[in-house]
Design an enzyme around this catalytic site. Structure first.
Site, PDB file in Angstrom:
ATOM      1  N   HIS B  61       0.843  -1.200   0.000  1.00 42.70           N
ATOM      2  CA  HIS B  61       0.000   0.000   0.000  1.00 42.70           C
ATOM      3  C   HIS B  61       0.875   1.244   0.000  1.00 42.70           C
ATOM      4  CE1 HIS B  61       0.896  -0.478   4.261  1.00 42.70           C
ATOM      5  NE2 HIS B  61       0.253   0.640   4.588  1.00 42.70           N
ATOM      6  N   HIS B  63       1.239   3.894   1.988  1.00 37.22           N
ATOM      7  CA  HIS B  63       1.772   4.635   3.128  1.00 37.22           C
ATOM      8  C   HIS B  63       3.291   4.618   2.980  1.00 37.22           C
ATOM      9  CE1 HIS B  63      -2.044   4.183   5.805  1.00 37.22           C
ATOM     10  NE2 HIS B  63      -2.027   5.338   5.172  1.00 37.22           N
ATOM     11  N   ASP B  65       5.893   4.471   4.753  1.00 39.98           N
ATOM     12  CA  ASP B  65       6.801   3.523   5.413  1.00 39.98           C
ATOM     13  C   ASP B  65       6.815   2.162   4.733  1.00 39.98           C
ATOM     14  OD1 ASP B  65       4.116   3.477   6.500  1.00 39.98           O
ATOM     15  OD2 ASP B  65       4.806   2.111   8.062  1.00 39.98           O
ATOM     16  N   HIS B  66       6.033   2.010   3.661  1.00 37.18           N
ATOM     17  CA  HIS B  66       6.038   0.746   2.917  1.00 37.18           C
ATOM     18  C   HIS B  66       6.619   0.878   1.503  1.00 37.18           C
ATOM     19  CE1 HIS B  66       3.723  -1.662   5.897  1.00 37.18           C
ATOM     20  NE2 HIS B  66       3.506  -0.438   6.326  1.00 37.18           N
ATOM     21  N   HIS B 139      -7.380  -1.725   6.125  1.00 38.31           N
ATOM     22  CA  HIS B 139      -6.473  -0.668   6.540  1.00 38.31           C
ATOM     23  C   HIS B 139      -7.063   0.686   6.141  1.00 38.31           C
ATOM     24  CE1 HIS B 139      -2.797   0.692   8.228  1.00 38.31           C
ATOM     25  NE2 HIS B 139      -2.231   1.082   7.112  1.00 38.31           N
ATOM     26  N   ASP B 209      -0.400  -4.290   6.435  1.00 36.00           N
ATOM     27  CA  ASP B 209      -0.961  -3.528   7.554  1.00 36.00           C
ATOM     28  C   ASP B 209      -2.452  -3.804   7.586  1.00 36.00           C
ATOM     29  OD1 ASP B 209       1.525  -2.490   7.927  1.00 36.00           O
ATOM     30  OD2 ASP B 209       0.915  -0.390   7.842  1.00 36.00           O
ATOM     31  N   HIS B 267       6.228  -4.815  12.532  1.00 31.60           N
ATOM     32  CA  HIS B 267       5.581  -3.492  12.409  1.00 31.60           C
ATOM     33  C   HIS B 267       5.313  -2.904  13.797  1.00 31.60           C
ATOM     34  CE1 HIS B 267       2.763  -0.360  10.884  1.00 31.60           C
ATOM     35  NE2 HIS B 267       3.473  -0.487   9.783  1.00 31.60           N
TER      36      HIS B 267
END
Lengths: 301, 301
Positions: B61, B63, B65-66, B139, B209, B267
């Site tokens: 996805h 976000h 941090d991914h 999510h 997530d 995570h």
């Protein structure tokens, strides 16, 4: 202006625990971040630097090794509950790229974030007593160096002298500007008997990524400290020219011709494990050269 | 499918030398990279992993941090002279973001780079003998988990048996498929007298997530190993729900209900310095749980 903390001193591909370009210009009450390569926020944690003090970020150009850490840092500021405003200056395109990433994540920044698009060389802004301007460098894409110039401080009042001459507080600002005192009886007391000279403001210049380019020497002339890239040693000069980068010798020549006081060199190619030769080569021409080592704070001379 | 190497096990804000999400699924001849948070390329260097073996990248996805490490990794591949093709799969928007960054840098990739936009849950592709599919998780934004399923290997020929029965080579493929042998005289020899059963293919699932979500249990059912996020401990369950994340207990319940063999958890929120409690909490419900620790390769059970 206190000094510069190096967060990343490597060229594009990280290697030997060296990171892409980023550095912090520190002042008593705030910090300016100059470039923000991937991993900058991790380097800030590693060196225990208070991120909240960063008020302005300046991005030289849109090669990834100079800004791929920016979106993550801006995000983290938000997640950490930052409330004070943040100003980001960079070339056209930067704002669109970041906003596209924020939209994709449905991210709303928790703090006021202002973008300033740099469209040409010249004056950018004044923050506290620091005037910030930019100049073009000779790189493969549009690229700017930055000059941070502390304005000459006002003279400071000599408390003994003003007491002795019974000078009113309302005169102080005039005296700080260097003007003489005119007494009610018409007599004159020369300024230097009433004030002390303030220390001269410092100037720092970040010369970004660039080929050897004398055209910006007037911009950095007499600076107290400059950072100039040295991706290669002189024996790779052809490679440097081809890739719009500089050698250590060339950086030293720029420092010499610009009569600066101190030179920091960085943006080392991943082909070099050891860095001693960069320092040696530069010092032969410009003795007051230091390697820009990560985690080190270089004080303004 | 050999195992999973963890490159980043932290949630959004890096802390305690833990990094944002990234992991590598390793096979004898190639690697799949799953998510690519900021600093992934630096982690690959740190753990001395051959980057060139990565043939496919899957992004769950958008976000940051991914995937904020992806542009830098793709760039470095090009600068390092990669020539073999690379496949990147991710949600709508990923390709546009990366291409905008490449355009701004005037970057042309030196190798063939193919984007695959994931638009819905289901089958994605088959690489060698691994079938890859995705499922939706619950999510805050569109988010996919991934299932990597080794196809059941063909049965292997028993060389002694086929020699004894004087069976021609042209029959071997049929026998490997599990069918019986029909001799020229019409007699039948049962397959299990001529072949060995092959080891069962392994299945790995990355659950990305997600809030606690039983809807994807059918997708990961009986997997050999799964990774499930555990941003919080159970006493922060309300926080987990609010932020569309899971607790350690919830991850363990999913593993238990899906009858998987082994659970990896990661995570972790930056609020936790020590991670022991995550493992303790999960193991109370699902004993075969391991913390996903950076730099460690977890073998397929």
């Amino acid at each position: 202006m206190l000094g510069v903390i190096i967060l990343g001193n490597n060229s594009a591909v990280p290697a030997f625990d060296r990171h892409p370009t980023s550095q912090l210009l520190t002042m008593p009450n705030r910090k300016f971040l100059i470039d923000c390569g991937e991993g900058t926020q991790i380097q800030l944690i590693r060196y225990k630097i208070r991120r909240s003090r960063i008020s302005h970020i300046f991005i030289s150009h849109l090669h990834g090794d100079h800004y791929f850490g920016l979106a993550g840092l801006l995000n983290s500021f938000s997640l950490l509950g930052r409330q004070q405003e943040l100003h980001v200056s960079g070339p056209a395109g930067l704002q669109e790229i970041l906003e596209m990433q924020f939209r994709a994540a449905h991210t709303e920044m928790a703090y006021p974030l202002y973008f300033h698009t740099i469209r040409q060389a010249g004056y950018l802004m004044t923050v506290d007593d620091v005037e910030i301007s930019c100049f073009k460098t000779d790189h493969r894409i549009e690229c700017y160096g930055f000059v941070f110039r502390e304005k000459k401080n006002p003279r400071s009042i000599d408390p003994e002298a003003v007491k002795k001459h019974n000078i009113q507080y309302s005169w102080f600002e005039t005296l700080q500007q260097g003007k003489d005192y005119k007494a009610p009886d018409g007599s004159i007391i020369r300024n230097e008997l009433l004030t002390f000279e303030a220390p001269k403001g410092k100037t720092y210049a970040f010369c970004a990524d660039t080929k050897y380019d004398e055209s910006f020497i007037p911009d950095i002339k007499d600076a107290d400290m400059i950072y100039h890239e040295t991706t290669y040693l002189e024996n790779f000069r052809d490679q440097a020219v081809k890739r719009f980068h500089s050698t250590s010798k060339q950086a030293a020549l720029i420092a010499q011709k610009a009569h600066v006081k101190k030179l920091l060199i960085g943006h080392f190619s991943s082909r070099y494990d050891e860095l001693d030769d960069f320092q040696k080569e530069a010092r032969e021409i410009f003795p007051n050269t230091d390697l820009a080592l990560e985690g080190v704070c270089y004080r303004m001379p």
